[in-house]
Design a protein around this motif. Structure first.
Motif, PDB file in Angstrom:
ATOM      1  N   ASP A  25      -6.625   2.476   0.049  1.00 45.50           N
ATOM      2  CA  ASP A  25      -6.946   3.348   1.182  1.00 45.50           C
ATOM      3  C   ASP A  25      -8.272   2.941   1.812  1.00 45.50           C
ATOM      4  O   ASP A  25      -8.403   2.893   3.047  1.00 45.50           O
ATOM      5  CB  ASP A  25      -6.999   4.810   0.735  1.00 45.50           C
ATOM      6  CG  ASP A  25      -5.623   5.373   0.433  1.00 45.50           C
ATOM      7  OD1 ASP A  25      -4.633   4.759   0.879  1.00 45.50           O
ATOM      8  OD2 ASP A  25      -5.542   6.405  -0.250  1.00 45.50           O
ATOM      9  N   TRP A  80       0.831  -1.216   0.000  1.00 46.56           N
ATOM     10  CA  TRP A  80       0.000   0.000   0.000  1.00 46.56           C
ATOM     11  C   TRP A  80       0.858   1.255   0.000  1.00 46.56           C
ATOM     12  O   TRP A  80       0.600   2.194  -0.767  1.00 46.56           O
ATOM     13  CB  TRP A  80      -0.918  -0.050   1.213  1.00 46.56           C
ATOM     14  CG  TRP A  80      -1.670   1.236   1.482  1.00 46.56           C
ATOM     15  CD1 TRP A  80      -2.452   1.921   0.613  1.00 46.56           C
ATOM     16  CD2 TRP A  80      -1.665   1.972   2.706  1.00 46.56           C
ATOM     17  NE1 TRP A  80      -2.972   3.053   1.227  1.00 46.56           N
ATOM     18  CE2 TRP A  80      -2.496   3.107   2.510  1.00 46.56           C
ATOM     19  CE3 TRP A  80      -1.077   1.781   3.947  1.00 46.56           C
ATOM     20  CZ2 TRP A  80      -2.723   4.035   3.506  1.00 46.56           C
ATOM     21  CZ3 TRP A  80      -1.316   2.707   4.943  1.00 46.56           C
ATOM     22  CH2 TRP A  80      -2.121   3.825   4.728  1.00 46.56           C
ATOM     23  N   SER A  86      -6.257   4.694  -4.026  1.00 44.17           N
ATOM     24  CA  SER A  86      -7.519   5.049  -3.361  1.00 44.17           C
ATOM     25  C   SER A  86      -8.298   3.802  -2.954  1.00 44.17           C
ATOM     26  O   SER A  86      -8.931   3.764  -1.895  1.00 44.17           O
ATOM     27  CB  SER A  86      -8.372   5.922  -4.283  1.00 44.17           C
ATOM     28  OG  SER A  86      -8.710   5.228  -5.476  1.00 44.17           O
ATOM     29  N   SER A 114       0.957   3.861  -3.161  1.00 46.12           N
ATOM     30  CA  SER A 114       0.416   5.210  -2.968  1.00 46.12           C
ATOM     31  C   SER A 114       1.497   6.280  -2.843  1.00 46.12           C
ATOM     32  O   SER A 114       1.299   7.411  -3.303  1.00 46.12           O
ATOM     33  CB  SER A 114      -0.476   5.241  -1.726  1.00 46.12           C
ATOM     34  OG  SER A 114       0.272   4.863  -0.581  1.00 46.12           O
ATOM     35  N   SER A 117      -8.965   1.477   5.653  1.00 47.56           N
ATOM     36  CA  SER A 117      -9.882   2.095   6.625  1.00 47.56           C
ATOM     37  C   SER A 117     -10.926   1.100   7.121  1.00 47.56           C
ATOM     38  O   SER A 117     -11.267   1.084   8.311  1.00 47.56           O
ATOM     39  CB  SER A 117     -10.569   3.307   5.998  1.00 47.56           C
ATOM     40  OG  SER A 117     -11.308   2.918   4.843  1.00 47.56           O
TER      41      SER A 117
END
Length: 255
Positions: A64, A47, A61, A51, A68
């Motif tokens: 992301d 990740w 995205s 990113s 979360s």
């Protein structure tokens, strides 16, 4: 450029992150979740690479969003490990000293009248090869464990302890919980440890004693039904083949 600026705060930052990762690694290893931990670390590295380095906006995205949502999933999945982490943090000796300083609570001495009936009962059951599992509460309350058994709330008495663990007694298979100089309950169910380091010749009582000692600060005394030997589990460590003098000494010191 500020890329090469490296100060003492950066060193402290790196050391703290390394310590946290090491502690989490140990926790995952003990709970047999090491492969999950490695998978999470690989995902985080990918990740960050996607990113921050490659700057792929679409894939970044999506990852992301996964991160979360994944945090909530990890909290649910590892709730026992997280609970154990914060418990160990609060139960650390230095933290206990800080709390004692602010609350002003003094350590109470344990009288022999509370210890000797336990020692004498264990020695008597040891000679008769009567299996027993006695858990003694310390700082961390064991109300959830007490609720799994039958409440007694009686004075600590040698004959009562022996009668509860008598082979024909309906409560002899569970654990007895002693708290605040009282026998609170018997026939209680304890969490069983799946630690691979426990010797193979030790049975389910020993694994239950190890489990409660890993999840709380309680002392767990085991009398083996096969050999009659007395053991104590304390903070995830066994002390095996104890004599009456050693058992009394340990209880006097640890309580």
């Amino acid at each position: 450029m500020t890329f090469f600026e490296f100060g003492i705060k950066d060193i402290i930052d790196i050391v703290l992150v390394a310590l946290i990762l090491y502690y989490v690694y140990r926790l995952m290893k003990e709970s047999r979740s090491l492969n999950v931990f490695i998978g999470i670390m690989v995902f985080v590295l990918v990740w960050l690479f996607v990113s921050q380095v490659l700057e792929m906006r679409l894939l970044g995205s999506i990852m992301d969003k996964l991160v979360s949502v994944g945090v909530i999933g990890l909290i649910v999945l590892f709730q026992e490990e997280i609970r154990k982490f914060f418990y160990n943090l609060g139960a650390h000796q230095r933290m206990q000293n800080v709390m004692t300083f602010f609350t002003g609570k003094k350590v109470q001495k344990v009288d022999k009248e509370s210890i000797m009936p336990i020692v004498m009962a264990c020695m008597s059951m040891s000679r008769g090869k009567v299996g027993a599992l006695i858990v003694i509460e310390r700082a961390a309350p064991l109300d959830d464990i007490v609720d799994t058994g039958d409440r007694i709330d009686a004075q600590i008495n040698q004959r009562l302890i022996e009668n509860i663990f008598f082979k024909n007694s309906p409560l002899h298979d569970g654990a007895m919980v002693i708290a605040k100089k009282r026998i609170k309950a018997a026939g209680c169910i304890l969490p069983v440890s799946h630690d691979h380091d426990i010797p193979k010749h030790l049975g389910l009582r020993h694994r239950a004693a190890m489990g409660i000692s890993q999840e709380s600060d309680a002392l767990a005394i085991v009398v083996s039904e096969e050999t009659g030997r007395i053991s104590i589990a304390n903070k995830g460590v066994f002390q095996l083949r104890l004599s009456a003098e050693q058992l009394e000494s340990i209880l006097t010191k640890e309580l």
